[in-house]
Write an enzyme that holds these catalytic residues in place. Structure first.
Site, PDB file in Angstrom:
ATOM      1  N   GLN A  70       0.837  -1.203   0.000  1.00 15.86           N
ATOM      2  CA  GLN A  70       0.000   0.000   0.000  1.00 15.86           C
ATOM      3  C   GLN A  70       0.871   1.253   0.000  1.00 15.86           C
ATOM      4  O   GLN A  70       1.802   1.363   0.803  1.00 15.86           O
ATOM      5  CB  GLN A  70      -0.910   0.045   1.232  1.00 15.86           C
ATOM      6  N   CYS A 100      -6.419   7.339   4.999  1.00 11.05           N
ATOM      7  CA  CYS A 100      -5.748   7.693   6.260  1.00 11.05           C
ATOM      8  C   CYS A 100      -6.249   9.056   6.762  1.00 11.05           C
ATOM      9  O   CYS A 100      -6.229  10.038   6.023  1.00 11.05           O
ATOM     10  CB  CYS A 100      -4.230   7.711   6.081  1.00 11.05           C
TER      11      CYS A 100
HETATM   12  C1  LIG Z   1      -3.283   1.744  14.316  1.00 14.84           C
HETATM   13  C2  LIG Z   1      -3.926   1.728  12.957  1.00 14.84           C
HETATM   14  C3  LIG Z   1      -3.151   1.836  11.830  1.00 14.84           C
HETATM   15  C4  LIG Z   1      -3.741   1.832  10.556  1.00 14.84           C
HETATM   16  N1  LIG Z   1      -2.945   1.914   9.448  1.00 14.84           N
HETATM   17  C5  LIG Z   1      -3.508   1.866   8.214  1.00 14.84           C
HETATM   18  C6  LIG Z   1      -2.691   1.907   7.046  1.00 14.84           C
HETATM   19  O1  LIG Z   1      -1.456   1.972   7.099  1.00 14.84           O
HETATM   20  N2  LIG Z   1      -3.334   1.874   5.835  1.00 14.84           N
HETATM   21  C7  LIG Z   1      -4.702   1.802   5.743  1.00 14.84           C
HETATM   22  O2  LIG Z   1      -5.243   1.774   4.642  1.00 14.84           O
HETATM   23  N3  LIG Z   1      -5.479   1.738   6.831  1.00 14.84           N
HETATM   24  C8  LIG Z   1      -4.921   1.752   8.052  1.00 14.84           C
HETATM   25  N4  LIG Z   1      -5.716   1.658   9.153  1.00 14.84           N
HETATM   26  C9  LIG Z   1      -7.164   1.411   8.979  1.00 14.84           C
HETATM   27  C10 LIG Z   1      -7.455  -0.088   8.986  1.00 14.84           C
HETATM   28  O3  LIG Z   1      -6.884  -0.738   7.871  1.00 14.84           O
HETATM   29  C11 LIG Z   1      -8.975  -0.360   8.994  1.00 14.84           C
HETATM   30  O4  LIG Z   1      -9.546   0.105   7.796  1.00 14.84           O
HETATM   31  C12 LIG Z   1      -9.681   0.304  10.174  1.00 14.84           C
HETATM   32  O5  LIG Z   1      -8.938   0.170  11.371  1.00 14.84           O
HETATM   33  C13 LIG Z   1     -11.063  -0.314  10.397  1.00 14.84           C
HETATM   34  O6  LIG Z   1     -10.999  -1.703  10.507  1.00 14.84           O
HETATM   35  P1  LIG Z   1     -10.876  -2.506  11.920  1.00 14.84           P
HETATM   36  O7  LIG Z   1     -12.044  -2.082  12.766  1.00 14.84           O
HETATM   37  O8  LIG Z   1     -10.942  -3.950  11.496  1.00 14.84           O
HETATM   38  O9  LIG Z   1      -9.589  -2.114  12.542  1.00 14.84           O
HETATM   39  C14 LIG Z   1      -5.153   1.719  10.428  1.00 14.84           C
HETATM   40  C15 LIG Z   1      -5.927   1.603  11.574  1.00 14.84           C
HETATM   41  C16 LIG Z   1      -5.351   1.613  12.830  1.00 14.84           C
HETATM   42  C17 LIG Z   1      -6.222   1.483  14.045  1.00 14.84           C
END
Ligand SMILES: Cc1cc2nc3c(=O)[nH]c(=O)nc-3n(C[C@H](O)[C@H](O)[C@H](O)COP(=O)(O)O)c2cc1C
Length: 320
Positions: A70, A100
């Site tokens: 990514q 992001c």
């Molecule tokens: C600590 C953290 C880091 C993340 N880093 C990225 C990232 O580098 N790229 C991205 O597309 N999404 C990133 N996300 C978003 C996650 O990929 C995801 O879309 C979001 O947390 C919702 O899904 P979840 O509830 O399963 O965590 C991040 C989320 C968190 C909490």
């Protein structure tokens, strides 16, 4: 279902998580059934300039596959150059971050700020498609804020520009990581595009996955729920929760791998929050957390892990 030109049986993927989904976490999640993983977001600027710290994020074992890289940037040319480097490095696809919400990212016009600039978002997808043969996806949010929910129209525009898959985390940038994911928008995107859709956001149970597939998602991503719980992929496909010795061995293995990637000092520090996640819900977790966060060496952390599991919990008398 076919995504990124590959067939997947379950459609159960590990989401990109900056600061977490390095190869040690990816490999553990794959062992339990994650069929596809993503790198954490990588600066296309850093890649295009071949910066040492950025190139380090591409290092991985040969069996860390299939793997999507990514990238984030607001510059189409840089994204094209970065994509070529990633293709040469053997990745299976490229995802462009348009989700992001972090201030230092959006103030540079990257991440979810691209949802407010559809022409630039389109130019980025076109530049990446023109630069590589690899499949290209875009990960986005529902929109910038509740007054600009444009994921459906932007998805249509980016499909026309060449995006071969859309990943939707249906919160707005304004919501950051809290509040309710607005899954209605998934159905609206489904009506606008023909490419596969991947859902991300608070997915934790088989029922969540079924509901999202019903709304039109081909695959689901697990993010936060996999931190310190790589076995969630096994549980989501009907398997058993881990035994205590299994958890202990995973913690030791994860710590060792993290120290190999980052060196002992940074490895131990970066594993503190993850170690705490591994023991969440077990008796004595609070005391373990307090102890492990004060330790500096891998040997001391391992010792703490062994004692936690041999006693069934960290004894109150060991409080520091
Ligand atoms: C600590 C953290 C880091 C993340 N880093 C990225 C990232 O580098 N790229 C991205 O597309 N999404 C990133 N996300 C978003 C996650 O990929 C995801 O879309 C979001 O947390 C919702 O899904 P979840 O509830 O399963 O965590 C991040 C989320 C968190 C909490």
């Amino acid at each position: 279902m076919t995504v990124y030109g590959m067939d997947f049986r379950q459609g159960l993927f590990l989401a990109p998580l900056s600061g977490y989904t390095d190869w040690p976490m990816r490999m553990l999640c794959r062992r339990y059934g994650a069929e596809l993983a993503y790198t954490e977001m990588i600066s296309a600027t850093g890649l295009a300039r071949r910066e040492k710290n950025t190139l380090k994020l591409l290092e991985r074992p040969a069996d860390d596959t299939p793997l999507i890289a990514q990238i984030f940037s607001s510059d189409p040319d840089e994204c094209g150059q970065a994509a070529r480097i990633l293709e040469e490095s053997g990745f299976d696809g490229i995802d462009i971050n348009m989700g992001c919400p972090v201030k230092k990212v959006v103030t540079k016009g990257c991440g979810s700020a691209l949802m407010k600039d559809p022409s630039r978002a389109q130019a980025i997808v076109e530049a990446v498609r023109a630069s590589v043969k690899l499949p290209v996806s875009v990960k986005m949010r529902a929109g910038w804020d509740s007054g600009s929910l444009n994921a459906d129209l932007l998805s249509a525009r980016l499909e026309a520009a060449g995006a071969q898959c859309i990943i939707i985390h249906p919160r707005t940038r304004a919501q950051m990581y809290g509040g309710r994911p607005q899954w209605e928008i998934l159905e609206r995107i489904r009506r606008e595009v023909t490419v596969p859709l991947i859902a991300s956001g608070d997915i934790r149970t088989k029922a969540d996955i079924q509901a999202l597939k019903h709304k039109g998602a081909q695959a689901c991503m697990i993010g936060r729920a996999a931190i310190g719980r790589p076995w969630i992929f096994r549980e989501l496909t009907g398997g058993a929760p881990p035994s205590l010795p299994e958890r202990r061995e995973l913690m030791l293995e994860h710590l060792d791998a993290s120290c190999r990637v980052l060196g002992e000092d940074r490895g131990v520090r970066s594993m503190r929050k993850i170690m705490c996640a591994y023991v969440k819900g077990l008796p004595g977790a609070a005391v373990f957390r307090e102890k492990v966060c004060a330790l500096q060496s891998a040997a001391d952390v391992k010792d703490c892990i062994h004692r936690f599991f041999s006693q069934g919990s960290c004894d109150e008398s060991e409080r520091i």
